[in-house]
Write a protein that holds these residues in place. Structure first.
Motif, mmCIF file in Angstrom:
data_model
loop_
_atom_site.group_PDB
_atom_site.id
_atom_site.type_symbol
_atom_site.label_atom_id
_atom_site.label_comp_id
_atom_site.label_asym_id
_atom_site.label_seq_id
_atom_site.Cartn_x
_atom_site.Cartn_y
_atom_site.Cartn_z
ATOM 1 N N ALA A 173 0.851 -1.197 0.000
ATOM 2 C CA ALA A 173 0.000 0.000 0.000
ATOM 3 C C ALA A 173 0.877 1.233 0.000
ATOM 4 N N ARG A 174 0.683 2.100 -0.963
ATOM 5 C CA ARG A 174 1.441 3.342 -1.040
ATOM 6 C C ARG A 174 0.540 4.472 -0.554
ATOM 7 N N SER A 175 0.787 4.958 0.634
ATOM 8 C CA SER A 175 -0.049 5.989 1.208
ATOM 9 C C SER A 175 0.330 7.351 0.645
ATOM 10 N N LEU A 176 -0.452 8.377 1.001
ATOM 11 C CA LEU A 176 -0.241 9.701 0.426
ATOM 12 C C LEU A 176 1.054 10.350 0.891
ATOM 13 N N ASP A 177 1.554 9.928 2.055
ATOM 14 C CA ASP A 177 2.801 10.531 2.526
ATOM 15 C C ASP A 177 4.026 9.763 2.069
ATOM 16 N N GLY A 178 3.837 8.785 1.149
ATOM 17 C CA GLY A 178 4.979 8.093 0.576
ATOM 18 C C GLY A 178 5.363 6.833 1.298
ATOM 19 N N ARG A 179 4.718 6.511 2.405
ATOM 20 C CA ARG A 179 5.060 5.304 3.137
ATOM 21 C C ARG A 179 4.559 4.078 2.392
ATOM 22 N N ILE A 180 5.232 2.964 2.585
ATOM 23 C CA ILE A 180 4.860 1.715 1.936
ATOM 24 C C ILE A 180 4.654 0.674 3.022
ATOM 25 N N ASP A 181 3.472 0.075 3.049
ATOM 26 C CA ASP A 181 3.144 -0.936 4.043
ATOM 27 C C ASP A 181 2.465 -2.107 3.345
ATOM 28 N N LYS A 182 2.631 -3.287 3.924
ATOM 29 C CA LYS A 182 1.966 -4.456 3.373
ATOM 30 C C LYS A 182 0.507 -4.465 3.800
ATOM 31 N N VAL A 183 -0.335 -4.907 2.906
ATOM 32 C CA VAL A 183 -1.760 -4.961 3.203
ATOM 33 C C VAL A 183 -2.314 -6.277 2.683
ATOM 34 N N PRO A 184 -3.388 -6.813 3.303
ATOM 35 C CA PRO A 184 -3.926 -8.064 2.832
ATOM 36 C C PRO A 184 -4.594 -7.945 1.476
ATOM 37 N N HIS A 185 -5.244 -6.834 1.197
ATOM 38 C CA HIS A 185 -5.891 -6.583 -0.083
ATOM 39 C C HIS A 185 -5.879 -5.088 -0.332
ATOM 40 N N GLY A 186 -6.602 -4.624 -1.335
ATOM 41 C CA GLY A 186 -6.662 -3.198 -1.610
ATOM 42 C C GLY A 186 -7.166 -2.422 -0.412
ATOM 43 N N THR A 187 -6.564 -1.267 -0.137
ATOM 44 C CA THR A 187 -6.910 -0.468 1.033
ATOM 45 C C THR A 187 -7.598 0.818 0.610
ATOM 46 N N ILE A 188 -8.689 1.164 1.308
ATOM 47 C CA ILE A 188 -9.393 2.410 1.068
ATOM 48 C C ILE A 188 -8.794 3.466 1.990
ATOM 49 N N THR A 189 -8.232 4.517 1.415
ATOM 50 C CA THR A 189 -7.478 5.524 2.165
ATOM 51 C C THR A 189 -8.024 6.914 1.865
ATOM 52 N N PHE A 190 -7.949 7.801 2.885
ATOM 53 C CA PHE A 190 -8.358 9.192 2.716
ATOM 54 C C PHE A 190 -7.519 9.872 1.641
ATOM 55 N N ASP A 191 -8.227 10.624 0.766
ATOM 56 C CA ASP A 191 -7.532 11.300 -0.319
ATOM 57 C C ASP A 191 -7.667 12.815 -0.201
ATOM 58 N N SER A 192 -8.901 13.336 -0.104
ATOM 59 C CA SER A 192 -9.092 14.782 -0.053
ATOM 60 C C SER A 192 -10.478 15.087 0.492
ATOM 61 N N LEU A 193 -10.727 16.396 0.693
ATOM 62 C CA LEU A 193 -12.040 16.879 1.131
ATOM 63 C C LEU A 193 -12.692 17.662 0.002
ATOM 64 N N ARG A 194 -14.020 17.584 -0.042
ATOM 65 C CA ARG A 194 -14.766 18.372 -1.025
ATOM 66 C C ARG A 194 -16.107 18.750 -0.401
ATOM 67 N N GLU A 195 -16.799 19.671 -1.075
ATOM 68 C CA GLU A 195 -18.090 20.122 -0.572
ATOM 69 C C GLU A 195 -19.141 19.022 -0.711
ATOM 70 N N TYR A 196 -20.066 19.036 0.205
ATOM 71 C CA TYR A 196 -21.153 18.071 0.216
ATOM 72 C C TYR A 196 -22.116 18.348 -0.934
ATOM 73 N N VAL A 197 -22.545 17.261 -1.601
ATOM 74 C CA VAL A 197 -23.581 17.374 -2.628
ATOM 75 C C VAL A 197 -24.688 16.398 -2.275
ATOM 76 N N VAL A 198 -25.867 16.696 -2.748
ATOM 77 C CA VAL A 198 -27.020 15.858 -2.432
ATOM 78 C C VAL A 198 -26.765 14.434 -2.919
ATOM 79 N N GLY A 199 -26.971 13.474 -2.035
ATOM 80 C CA GLY A 199 -26.741 12.074 -2.358
ATOM 81 C C GLY A 199 -25.533 11.488 -1.660
ATOM 82 N N ASP A 200 -24.629 12.327 -1.148
ATOM 83 C CA ASP A 200 -23.471 11.827 -0.404
ATOM 84 C C ASP A 200 -23.932 11.200 0.901
ATOM 85 N N GLU A 201 -23.211 10.159 1.338
ATOM 86 C CA GLU A 201 -23.525 9.511 2.607
ATOM 87 C C GLU A 201 -23.083 10.408 3.760
#
Length: 380
Positions: A173-201
């Protein structure tokens, strides 16, 4: 149409048809001339009989047309006499690989068919060409024989044997700060913030940032680590010097290992890339491994290409005894590829490889032994 040859009897009759009339007319023996004319007539009748082309329809079905090495495969051949008036009294053989399979066509009446089923040899990896059907006709006096081809050809793909691999590289897993860690499968990681739109959870709303900005802000997430396995099969003739019957057992074992890795990756729904040292890969991977053969290749150029492209995070290099000296060069890919594994086949008497931690080396005699050693690897 192929003239397989005039029989010894046919040669004698042909000679008689030429010589006897000459002797009879020259020396005044009409009986010799008559015998010569009879010989010529017999030869002409034989040619007419053999040249007659029976009308046959040929269909063949392979079941299955793709099979693993050693598993059963069968060919069903149906021959139909499409003539309306004459029965076919023939001798036929269907070409199957390097062998001929006899097909009984004796007294095949008009509109009737006959079906023959026979096994296709699958003891060797490769493409088995089946057909065409060769039909041979010989005249009643046995003077000459002619052979014709009927129907098309079919192909049976004998894939490398697949061995079950329970362990699959976990990936990096290559995180946003450049670190590399082993992961069992694909990892969902924080990327950025944006404004809320209708339909977002609402559970994705970042409340602290929303309080600072004064409006709802949601988190964008990114899958940063879908692990990809790159399989590099060494198909250089120099890497597999021990040839036997046109191939090398070490190369067959390497193909089985490659097929097993591809199958394990597909089973785990992981991306996998196959490369040959000799060049690019096009088509389904198992078909590519079925067609693969020993040839010339430039490992240095291939390593340079893999270094520049960085196709994945786990590289598996499969080679034979001649590739032992190249393990260091492949181990140099340890930078762009966090995990490098080498499978070395067909060299059980050599000293164990000391890779110095740059790559993991699995030495095996065949694909089954490789699968057992693969599952025993730890620390990927």
């Amino acid at each position: 149409m192929t003239l397989r040859g005039i029989t010894t009897r046919g040669l004698g009759v042909a000679a008689a048809a030429v010589v006897l009339p000459l002797l009879g007319f020259r020396y005044g023996y009409p009986d010799l001339a008559l015998l010569g004319a009879a010989a010529a007539l017999a030869l002409a009748c034989g040619i007419i009989f053999a040249v007659w082309r029976p009308r046959l329809g040929v269909e063949r079905v392979a079941d299955p047309d793709r099979v693993a090495r050693g598993e059963p495969a069968a060919m069903t051949l149906t021959v139909r006499n499409t003539s309306r008036v004459r029965a076919a009294n023939l001798v036929a053989a269907d070409r199957c690989g390097a062998a001929d399979v006899p097909v009984p066509l004796l007294r095949l009446r008009p509109g009737r068919d006959t079906t023959v089923e026979y096994p296709v040899p699958t003891t060797r990896r490769g493409i088995v060409a089946v057909g065409p059907l060769r039909v041979t006709r010989t005249d009643p006096l046995g003077l000459l024989t002619l052979s014709r081809a009927y129907g098309g050809t079919a192909t049976v793909w004998v894939h490398p044997r697949i061995h079950l691999l329970r362990a699959v590289p976990a990936g990096m897993a290559r995180s946003l700060d450049g670190r590399i860690d082993k992961v069992p499968h694909g990892t969902i990681t924080f990327d950025s913030l944006r404004e809320y739109v209708v339909g977002d959870e609402l559970r994705r709303v970042h409340w602290r940032s929303s309080a600072k900005v004064g409006e709802l802000m949601v988190r964008e997430q990114l899958d940063t680590s879908e692990p990809t396995i790159v399989v590099l099969l060494d198909d250089r003739a120099a890497a597999h010097p021990a040839l036997r019957d046109g191939t090398a057992e070490s190369f067959e074992a390497a193909c089985e290992a490659a097929a097993s890795i591809v199958a394990a990756a597909v089973r785990e729904d992981l991306p996998v890339v196959l490369h040959l040292v000799s060049g690019r890969v096009e088509g389904p991977f198992l078909d590519v491994l079925t067609e693969a053969s020993l040839r010339d290749g430039d490992l240095t150029q291939t390593v340079r290409t893999l270094r520049q492209s960085r196709l994945g995070d786990t590289l598996v290099y499969l080679t034979g005894p001649g590739g032992r000296v190249d393990l260091g060069e492949v181990g140099g890919l340890r930078g762009p590829y966090p995990v490098v594994i080498a499978g070395l086949f067909g060299d059980p008497d050599a000293a164990p490889v000391s890779a110095g931690g740059s790559l993991i080396v699995i030495e095996a005699e065949d694909g089954e032994q490789f699968a057992g050693a693969w599952d025993g690897v730890r620390g990927w």
